[in-house]
Design a protein around this motif. Structure first.
Motif, PDB file in Angstrom:
ATOM      1  N   ILE A   1       4.532  10.280  -6.635  1.00  0.00           N
ATOM      2  CA  ILE A   1       5.661  10.598  -7.386  1.00  0.00           C
ATOM      3  C   ILE A   1       5.273  10.746  -8.898  1.00  0.00           C
ATOM      4  O   ILE A   1       5.735  11.821  -9.791  1.00  0.00           O
ATOM      5  CB  ILE A   1       6.766   9.617  -7.247  1.00  0.00           C
ATOM      6  N   HIS A   2       4.652   9.833  -9.229  1.00  0.00           N
ATOM      7  CA  HIS A   2       4.121   9.849 -10.621  1.00  0.00           C
ATOM      8  C   HIS A   2       3.474  11.073 -10.920  1.00  0.00           C
ATOM      9  O   HIS A   2       3.568  11.802 -11.993  1.00  0.00           O
ATOM     10  CB  HIS A   2       3.592   8.611 -11.061  1.00  0.00           C
ATOM     11  N   ASN A   3       2.416  11.291 -10.048  1.00  0.00           N
ATOM     12  CA  ASN A   3       1.241  12.420 -10.367  1.00  0.00           C
ATOM     13  C   ASN A   3       2.162  13.831 -10.432  1.00  0.00           C
ATOM     14  O   ASN A   3       1.670  14.544 -11.328  1.00  0.00           O
ATOM     15  CB  ASN A   3       0.144  12.682  -9.429  1.00  0.00           C
ATOM     16  N   SER A   4       3.019  13.961  -9.469  1.00  0.00           N
ATOM     17  CA  SER A   4       3.677  15.380  -9.424  1.00  0.00           C
ATOM     18  C   SER A   4       4.722  15.370 -10.530  1.00  0.00           C
ATOM     19  O   SER A   4       4.843  16.686 -11.344  1.00  0.00           O
ATOM     20  CB  SER A   4       4.619  15.478  -8.219  1.00  0.00           C
ATOM     21  N   GLN A   5       5.567  14.297 -10.833  1.00  0.00           N
ATOM     22  CA  GLN A   5       6.608  14.384 -11.968  1.00  0.00           C
ATOM     23  C   GLN A   5       5.890  14.286 -13.440  1.00  0.00           C
ATOM     24  O   GLN A   5       6.793  14.768 -14.124  1.00  0.00           O
ATOM     25  CB  GLN A   5       7.538  13.275 -11.552  1.00  0.00           C
TER      26      GLN A   5
ATOM     27  N   ARG B   1      -2.458  -9.063  -9.770  1.00  0.00           N
ATOM     28  CA  ARG B   1      -1.013  -8.344  -9.157  1.00  0.00           C
ATOM     29  C   ARG B   1      -0.274  -8.098 -10.343  1.00  0.00           C
ATOM     30  O   ARG B   1       0.503  -7.402 -10.593  1.00  0.00           O
ATOM     31  CB  ARG B   1      -0.498  -9.220  -8.315  1.00  0.00           C
ATOM     32  N   ARG B   2      -0.281  -9.219 -11.452  1.00  0.00           N
ATOM     33  CA  ARG B   2       0.474  -9.011 -12.627  1.00  0.00           C
ATOM     34  C   ARG B   2       0.079  -7.733 -13.335  1.00  0.00           C
ATOM     35  O   ARG B   2       0.806  -7.006 -14.116  1.00  0.00           O
ATOM     36  CB  ARG B   2       0.413 -10.392 -13.462  1.00  0.00           C
ATOM     37  N   SER B   3      -1.155  -7.649 -13.392  1.00  0.00           N
ATOM     38  CA  SER B   3      -1.791  -6.310 -14.054  1.00  0.00           C
ATOM     39  C   SER B   3      -1.409  -5.148 -13.654  1.00  0.00           C
ATOM     40  O   SER B   3      -1.096  -4.148 -14.111  1.00  0.00           O
ATOM     41  CB  SER B   3      -3.496  -6.463 -14.063  1.00  0.00           C
ATOM     42  N   VAL B   4      -1.222  -5.359 -12.163  1.00  0.00           N
ATOM     43  CA  VAL B   4      -0.929  -3.963 -11.413  1.00  0.00           C
ATOM     44  C   VAL B   4       0.579  -3.743 -11.917  1.00  0.00           C
ATOM     45  O   VAL B   4       1.017  -2.589 -12.303  1.00  0.00           O
ATOM     46  CB  VAL B   4      -0.981  -4.063 -10.006  1.00  0.00           C
ATOM     47  N   ARG B   5       1.512  -4.723 -12.004  1.00  0.00           N
ATOM     48  CA  ARG B   5       2.871  -4.609 -12.496  1.00  0.00           C
ATOM     49  C   ARG B   5       2.860  -4.225 -13.708  1.00  0.00           C
ATOM     50  O   ARG B   5       3.631  -3.051 -14.122  1.00  0.00           O
ATOM     51  CB  ARG B   5       3.544  -5.937 -12.228  1.00  0.00           C
ATOM     52  N   GLU B   6       2.166  -4.569 -14.629  1.00  0.00           N
ATOM     53  CA  GLU B   6       2.252  -4.114 -15.999  1.00  0.00           C
ATOM     54  C   GLU B   6       1.771  -2.756 -16.152  1.00  0.00           C
ATOM     55  O   GLU B   6       2.296  -1.901 -16.758  1.00  0.00           O
ATOM     56  CB  GLU B   6       1.189  -4.911 -17.024  1.00  0.00           C
ATOM     57  N   ARG B   7       0.764  -2.169 -15.180  1.00  0.00           N
ATOM     58  CA  ARG B   7       0.314  -0.746 -15.525  1.00  0.00           C
ATOM     59  C   ARG B   7       1.284   0.069 -14.774  1.00  0.00           C
ATOM     60  O   ARG B   7       1.499   1.219 -15.250  1.00  0.00           O
ATOM     61  CB  ARG B   7      -0.953  -0.587 -14.734  1.00  0.00           C
ATOM     62  N   LYS B   8       2.063  -0.247 -13.884  1.00  0.00           N
ATOM     63  CA  LYS B   8       3.127   0.410 -13.278  1.00  0.00           C
ATOM     64  C   LYS B   8       4.193   0.608 -14.319  1.00  0.00           C
ATOM     65  O   LYS B   8       4.709   1.713 -14.534  1.00  0.00           O
ATOM     66  CB  LYS B   8       3.738  -0.189 -11.794  1.00  0.00           C
ATOM     67  N   LYS B   9       4.680  -0.400 -14.942  1.00  0.00           N
ATOM     68  CA  LYS B   9       5.674  -0.182 -15.944  1.00  0.00           C
ATOM     69  C   LYS B   9       5.088   0.785 -16.964  1.00  0.00           C
ATOM     70  O   LYS B   9       6.031   1.727 -17.473  1.00  0.00           O
ATOM     71  CB  LYS B   9       5.822  -1.721 -16.545  1.00  0.00           C
TER      72      LYS B   9
ATOM     73  N   LYS C   1       0.988  -1.115  -0.023  1.00  0.00           N
ATOM     74  CA  LYS C   1      -0.122   0.160   0.051  1.00  0.00           C
ATOM     75  C   LYS C   1       1.091   1.280  -0.114  1.00  0.00           C
ATOM     76  O   LYS C   1       0.589   2.161  -0.883  1.00  0.00           O
ATOM     77  CB  LYS C   1      -1.039   0.071   1.480  1.00  0.00           C
ATOM     78  N   SER C   2       1.786   1.206   0.806  1.00  0.00           N
ATOM     79  CA  SER C   2       2.887   2.421   0.939  1.00  0.00           C
ATOM     80  C   SER C   2       3.560   2.651  -0.422  1.00  0.00           C
ATOM     81  O   SER C   2       3.597   3.783  -0.917  1.00  0.00           O
ATOM     82  CB  SER C   2       3.790   2.306   1.950  1.00  0.00           C
ATOM     83  N   PHE C   3       3.956   1.500  -1.132  1.00  0.00           N
ATOM     84  CA  PHE C   3       4.735   1.546  -2.246  1.00  0.00           C
ATOM     85  C   PHE C   3       3.771   2.093  -3.397  1.00  0.00           C
ATOM     86  O   PHE C   3       4.046   3.118  -4.210  1.00  0.00           O
ATOM     87  CB  PHE C   3       5.165   0.240  -2.668  1.00  0.00           C
ATOM     88  N   ASN C   4       2.568   1.573  -3.425  1.00  0.00           N
ATOM     89  CA  ASN C   4       1.481   2.048  -4.365  1.00  0.00           C
ATOM     90  C   ASN C   4       1.152   3.580  -4.084  1.00  0.00           C
ATOM     91  O   ASN C   4       1.204   4.250  -5.267  1.00  0.00           O
ATOM     92  CB  ASN C   4       0.301   0.985  -4.367  1.00  0.00           C
ATOM     93  N   SER C   5       0.980   3.822  -2.953  1.00  0.00           N
ATOM     94  CA  SER C   5       0.752   5.381  -2.627  1.00  0.00           C
ATOM     95  C   SER C   5       1.796   6.360  -3.277  1.00  0.00           C
ATOM     96  O   SER C   5       1.580   7.347  -3.766  1.00  0.00           O
ATOM     97  CB  SER C   5       0.430   5.606  -1.200  1.00  0.00           C
ATOM     98  N   MET C   6       3.066   6.022  -2.527  1.00  0.00           N
ATOM     99  CA  MET C   6       4.297   6.916  -2.959  1.00  0.00           C
ATOM    100  C   MET C   6       4.266   6.865  -4.546  1.00  0.00           C
ATOM    101  O   MET C   6       4.783   7.846  -5.131  1.00  0.00           O
ATOM    102  CB  MET C   6       5.456   6.242  -2.261  1.00  0.00           C
TER     103      MET C   6
ATOM    104  N   TYR D   1      11.413  -4.001  -7.963  1.00  0.00           N
ATOM    105  CA  TYR D   1       9.900  -4.421  -7.532  1.00  0.00           C
ATOM    106  C   TYR D   1       9.926  -6.035  -8.096  1.00  0.00           C
ATOM    107  O   TYR D   1       9.052  -6.675  -7.257  1.00  0.00           O
ATOM    108  CB  TYR D   1       9.026  -3.626  -8.407  1.00  0.00           C
ATOM    109  N   ARG D   2      10.367  -6.179  -9.069  1.00  0.00           N
ATOM    110  CA  ARG D   2      10.181  -7.696  -9.575  1.00  0.00           C
ATOM    111  C   ARG D   2      10.680  -8.723  -8.503  1.00  0.00           C
ATOM    112  O   ARG D   2       9.840  -9.663  -8.200  1.00  0.00           O
ATOM    113  CB  ARG D   2      10.725  -7.902 -10.918  1.00  0.00           C
ATOM    114  N   PRO D   3      11.954  -8.540  -7.930  1.00  0.00           N
ATOM    115  CA  PRO D   3      12.370  -9.635  -7.066  1.00  0.00           C
ATOM    116  C   PRO D   3      11.357  -9.476  -5.944  1.00  0.00           C
ATOM    117  O   PRO D   3      11.146 -10.583  -5.237  1.00  0.00           O
ATOM    118  CB  PRO D   3      13.587  -9.263  -6.882  1.00  0.00           C
ATOM    119  N   PHE D   4      11.187  -8.465  -5.250  1.00  0.00           N
ATOM    120  CA  PHE D   4      10.208  -8.334  -4.002  1.00  0.00           C
ATOM    121  C   PHE D   4       8.956  -8.843  -4.332  1.00  0.00           C
ATOM    122  O   PHE D   4       8.300  -9.769  -3.474  1.00  0.00           O
ATOM    123  CB  PHE D   4       9.910  -6.938  -3.780  1.00  0.00           C
ATOM    124  N   MET D   5       8.269  -8.642  -5.558  1.00  0.00           N
ATOM    125  CA  MET D   5       7.061  -9.413  -5.796  1.00  0.00           C
ATOM    126  C   MET D   5       7.091 -10.790  -5.953  1.00  0.00           C
ATOM    127  O   MET D   5       6.402 -11.342  -5.398  1.00  0.00           O
ATOM    128  CB  MET D   5       6.359  -8.753  -6.868  1.00  0.00           C
ATOM    129  N   GLY D   6       8.234 -11.239  -6.609  1.00  0.00           N
ATOM    130  CA  GLY D   6       8.442 -12.497  -6.711  1.00  0.00           C
ATOM    131  C   GLY D   6       8.613 -13.371  -5.472  1.00  0.00           C
ATOM    132  O   GLY D   6       8.343 -14.400  -5.318  1.00  0.00           O
TER     133      GLY D   6
END
Length: 128
Positions: A66-70, A115-123, A57-62, A96-101
């Motif tokens: 960051i993304h929105n401001s930048q 979760r895979r879909s979330v990773r793809e959207r982040k990428k 949750k913290s990762f996604n929020s941060m 992120y990949r190894p942590f998620m893995g």
């Protein structure tokens, strides 16, 4: 500009720019990557789901903040813009990949696709 100011000036400016770039990455993205630390996630060999959930949750929020401001920032130097995108993508995705893995098995099998879909959207957001 180089012909007017000379090579030493150009080298100094280039060095300054690299230092700014390094400091930017350190100050902005290091805080985000701390969410992906394995520290404190295991107690007596078991993953603390509540702590793991909070980390995501913290990762996604941060990441969102960051993304929105930048996304409103303008980097007029196309080479610098490209370098920043590639280095930030590498930093975030490689962490992120190894942590998620490492913790994908904690989530129910039905949520792995989500979760895979979330990773793809982040990428995709990183590549914008």
């Amino acid at each position: 500009m180089i012909t007017l100011m000379g090579d030493p000036w150009a080298r100094k400016r280039s060095s300054d720019l690299r230092n700014y770039q390094t400091n930017y990455k350190r100050e902005t993205w290091t805080k985000l990557l701390q969410c992906l630390s394995h520290e404190g996630l295991n107690v007596n060999g078991k993953v603390m789901k509540s702590v793991l959930k909070q980390r995501f949750k913290s990762f996604n929020s941060m990441f969102g903040e960051i993304h929105n401001s930048q996304t409103t920032w303008v980097v007029s130097d196309k080479q610098l813009q490209s370098e920043l995108r590639m280095s930030i993508s590498a930093i975030v995705i490689l962490a992120y990949r190894p942590f998620m893995g490492s913790f994908i098995q904690v989530f129910t099998p039905g949520r792995q696709k989500e979760r895979r879909s979330v990773r793809e959207r982040k990428k995709e957001r990183l590549e914008i």
